[in-house]
Design an enzyme around this catalytic site. Structure first.
Site, PDB file in Angstrom:
ATOM      1  N   HIS A  10      43.236  48.242  39.553  1.00 18.20           N
ATOM      2  CA  HIS A  10      44.280  49.885  40.193  1.00 18.20           C
ATOM      3  C   HIS A  10      45.564  49.509  39.684  1.00 18.20           C
ATOM      4  O   HIS A  10      46.143  48.890  38.463  1.00 18.20           O
ATOM      5  CB  HIS A  10      44.404  49.806  42.134  1.00 18.20           C
ATOM      6  N   GLU A  24      46.491  48.933  48.548  1.00 16.93           N
ATOM      7  CA  GLU A  24      45.591  47.879  47.767  1.00 16.93           C
ATOM      8  C   GLU A  24      46.563  47.634  46.080  1.00 16.93           C
ATOM      9  O   GLU A  24      46.142  46.289  45.692  1.00 16.93           O
ATOM     10  CB  GLU A  24      44.076  47.663  47.389  1.00 16.93           C
ATOM     11  N   HIS A  78      41.277  41.622  43.215  1.00 15.84           N
ATOM     12  CA  HIS A  78      41.412  43.377  43.708  1.00 15.84           C
ATOM     13  C   HIS A  78      41.533  43.056  45.706  1.00 15.84           C
ATOM     14  O   HIS A  78      41.742  41.597  45.936  1.00 15.84           O
ATOM     15  CB  HIS A  78      39.994  43.727  44.228  1.00 15.84           C
ATOM     16  N   GLU A 144      37.511  39.732  45.996  1.00 17.92           N
ATOM     17  CA  GLU A 144      38.326  40.261  46.679  1.00 17.92           C
ATOM     18  C   GLU A 144      38.649  39.762  47.966  1.00 17.92           C
ATOM     19  O   GLU A 144      37.906  39.431  48.812  1.00 17.92           O
ATOM     20  CB  GLU A 144      36.612  41.333  47.045  1.00 17.92           C
TER      21      GLU A 144
END
Length: 279
Positions: A10, A24, A78, A144
């Site tokens: 992102h 995030e 992430h 993650e």
């Protein structure tokens, strides 16, 4: 020398998962920078970052950069969302090089071993059709790190000790998986315990006084990044990482969160203030 590409997910106009003001993209970049710094300071490796700031990048921008650069390994970092909890890792659900699974196993296990004291749920080694895994032409892994919309997980993500532990574990797992040679010249690592970073010097001075009341000596280290100045309170510098981690644990007992900053110094030069405290 091997080349690694680190992709903080992102960024820019795309915040990723959000929860009560937390984004995030911020956690992704923070974790990625610790991984980058640790590897650069301790191993012989080339590292390419897809982004080093809050910048908007499309998924195709990331995979194209990877395929043009041709790194030996691609890692996308992430932080999860959706109401769950814990750590998980992914490789592409289609055909992948056999080495990809080896890398996933080593890195995933390194992370879970390091964060076991934090009682983090192991969500497993998984496969999925993520773009950056599907469209990159080299062994690729996506991690993650906890869930930004889980109150317990976000508490850990806001804990400097945890953030450092998970990022360093990722870095060490990468070094083991890729068999990166350690730096063995006339330099060594100095592990500094940072017990607070402030934009106002007065706040740093208050932290120094707080530490002194608990018989912990500290100094203020001034750090400039871009146009910002930070006053970091350094509560010890150690040649052995375990001793630095013990200091972090000690500070935690007094309700003070801290983290370890790794600095590479020449063994030909004497260490200056603060003094070595490994005895």
């Amino acid at each position: 020398m091997k080349t690694l590409m680190i992709d903080p997910g992102h960024g820019g106009l795309d915040p990723g998962a959000t929860y009560r003001g937390f984004e995030e993209k911020v956690f992704n970049l923070s974790t990625a920078r610790i991984v980058q710094n640790y590897l650069m300071e301790n191993y012989k490796v080339n590292i390419i970052m897809t982004r080093t700031e809050d910048k908007t990048l499309s998924l195709s921008d990331r995979s194209t950069l990877a395929n043009v650069s041709q790194p030996d390994f691609f890692l996308s970092i992430h932080h999860n969302a959706g109401g769950g909890s814990g750590f998980e890792s992914y490789v592409y659900s289609g055909s992948v090089p056999a080495q990809t699974f080896i890398y996933q196993n080593i890195i995933h296990d390194a992370v879970m071993t390091a964060i076991k004291p934090f009682n983090v749920v192991d969500r497993g080694k998984k496969r999925d059709n993520f773009h950056v895994l599907r469209e990159t032409n080299m062994p690729s892994l996506l991690v993650e790190v906890l869930f930004v919309d889980n109150p317990r997980d976000i508490s850990l993500l806001n804990n400097a000790e945890f953030r450092n532990a998970v990022a360093v574990a990722i870095a060490r797992g990468i070094a083991k998986a890729l068999e990166l040679p350690p730096k063995s010249d006339n330099k060594k690592s100095l592990f500094k315990v940072i017990a607070g970073s402030f934009t106002e010097r007065k706040n740093a001075e208050n932290r120094v006084n707080e530490l002194k009341k608990n018989s912990i000596e500290s100094v203020i280290d001034i750090l400039s990044e871009s146009s910002n100045t930070y006053y970091r309170v350094q509560a010890g510098a150690f040649a052995i990482r375990d001793n630095a981690e013990s200091q972090v644990a000690k500070l935690k007992m007094f309700g003070i969160d801290s983290f370890i900053s790794v600095e590479v110094v020449s063994t030909n030069l004497p260490l200056t203030q603060p003094k070595e405290t490994d005895s």
